[in-house]
Design a protein around this motif. Sequence first.
Motif, PDB file in Angstrom:
ATOM      1  N   ALA A  42      68.403 138.296  45.309  1.00 54.16           N
ATOM      2  CA  ALA A  42      68.008 137.636  44.058  1.00 54.16           C
ATOM      3  C   ALA A  42      69.122 137.744  43.022  1.00 54.16           C
ATOM      4  O   ALA A  42      69.371 136.797  42.263  1.00 54.16           O
ATOM      5  N   TYR A  69      64.163 140.317  37.203  1.00 52.68           N
ATOM      6  CA  TYR A  69      63.711 140.325  38.599  1.00 52.68           C
ATOM      7  C   TYR A  69      62.278 140.848  38.731  1.00 52.68           C
ATOM      8  O   TYR A  69      61.924 141.857  38.129  1.00 52.68           O
ATOM      9  N   THR A  70      61.468 140.146  39.527  1.00 54.88           N
ATOM     10  CA  THR A  70      60.155 140.714  39.888  1.00 54.88           C
ATOM     11  C   THR A  70      59.890 140.445  41.363  1.00 54.88           C
ATOM     12  O   THR A  70      60.308 139.427  41.910  1.00 54.88           O
ATOM     13  N   PHE A  79      56.301 137.809  47.038  1.00 51.18           N
ATOM     14  CA  PHE A  79      57.077 136.790  46.312  1.00 51.18           C
ATOM     15  C   PHE A  79      58.257 137.472  45.656  1.00 51.18           C
ATOM     16  O   PHE A  79      58.252 138.699  45.449  1.00 51.18           O
ATOM     17  N   ARG A  81      60.789 136.673  42.268  1.00 48.90           N
ATOM     18  CA  ARG A  81      61.024 135.776  41.137  1.00 48.90           C
ATOM     19  C   ARG A  81      62.215 136.240  40.314  1.00 48.90           C
ATOM     20  O   ARG A  81      62.432 137.453  40.152  1.00 48.90           O
ATOM     21  N   ASP A  84      61.136 132.823  35.520  1.00 47.30           N
ATOM     22  CA  ASP A  84      59.970 132.032  35.940  1.00 47.30           C
ATOM     23  C   ASP A  84      60.199 131.309  37.263  1.00 47.30           C
ATOM     24  O   ASP A  84      59.331 130.577  37.723  1.00 47.30           O
ATOM     25  N   THR A  85      61.381 131.484  37.844  1.00 50.14           N
ATOM     26  CA  THR A  85      61.711 130.733  39.065  1.00 50.14           C
ATOM     27  C   THR A  85      61.340 131.531  40.312  1.00 50.14           C
ATOM     28  O   THR A  85      61.770 132.682  40.468  1.00 50.14           O
ATOM     29  N   ASP A  86      60.538 130.908  41.179  1.00 51.03           N
ATOM     30  CA  ASP A  86      60.202 131.548  42.449  1.00 51.03           C
ATOM     31  C   ASP A  86      61.368 131.325  43.414  1.00 51.03           C
ATOM     32  O   ASP A  86      61.683 130.188  43.771  1.00 51.03           O
ATOM     33  N   THR A  88      61.678 133.025  46.394  1.00 46.94           N
ATOM     34  CA  THR A  88      61.306 133.649  47.673  1.00 46.94           C
ATOM     35  C   THR A  88      62.025 132.981  48.850  1.00 46.94           C
ATOM     36  O   THR A  88      62.548 133.678  49.733  1.00 46.94           O
TER      37      THR A  88
END
Length: 223
Positions: A42, A69-70, A79, A81, A84-86, A88
């Motif tokens: 990511a 980062y999440t 997932f 992220r 706000d962007t996924d 994956t």
Amino acid sequence: MSGAHTVVAIDGPAGSGKSSVSRAAARELGFDYQDSGAAYRALAWYVLDAGIDTEDADAVIAALDGFPYTIGIDPDDYFVRVGDTDVTEAIREPRITAVVSHIARVPAVRVRMVELFRSVIAASIRPGIVTEGRDITTVVSPQAQVRILLTASEEARMARRSAEITGQSASDVGKQLSSRDAQDSKVVDFMNAADGVHTVDSTHLDFDQTVSAVVDLVRSTVE
Ligand SMILES: Nc1ncnc2c1ncn2[C@@H]1O[C@H](COP(=O)(O)OP(=O)(O)OP(=O)(O)O)[C@@H](O)[C@H]1O
Ligand SMILES: Nc1ccn([C@@H]2O[C@H](COP(=O)(O)O)[C@@H](O)[C@H]2O)c(=O)n1
């Protein structure tokens, strides 16, 4: 299983089955699952998106401060992220795989990532968490109750990886896999089991047998 929060640390080379086996084992154990490679991937995605050269270590370090980062650690709700962007799926693209080792070799990046992985482990509210990567058994969680080196012959790993990738020749997929292992091995040792680390060699095991080997090891160690 004992009442304490159980940490399972799994390392291994590319294509050894770390993510798929760890996620399935976590599901079976009722544990959380942390994919540490996803954080490096990511960050590579974020750096490329910002137009930064992945080989410019100072610029990569500077990007870390705003890195939003999440990750989902429920094995049934995985997932990744960035803001706000996924991402994956995007972080699995060959353009990311090709540069992620540039990011991962920067010592200051590794320090921040280790802090991040430990904070995710600490926040896990299930009875345990399976965390997989390259330095989990040795650096992130050397005190984990269960530490596993998940391996398989290079031939088996190349065959499994090329079976899941379309649009690239088996030979190109194999070359990329061994080149990434060679680059990553300069930074951390994930080819040899450190003291106290159990080796699970899946060369001659199918997927379900490999998951069972991991789950049995966890149950026999922790119960
Ligand atoms: N024992 C096994 N037998 C057959 N296939 C397997 C086995 N273990 C894993 N696989 C398959 O091998 C492929 C690679 O596995 P996976 O992506 O989990 O590896 P990985 O170690 O996380 O790789 P990377 O480090 O490159 O992300 C997947 O298609 C997975 O389903
Ligand atoms: N603990 C880790 C995990 C990963 N890396 C780096 O990230 C790359 C991607 O990892 P995958 O498991 O998703 O393939 C990997 O090639 C390493 O460069 C790491 O350094 N330490």
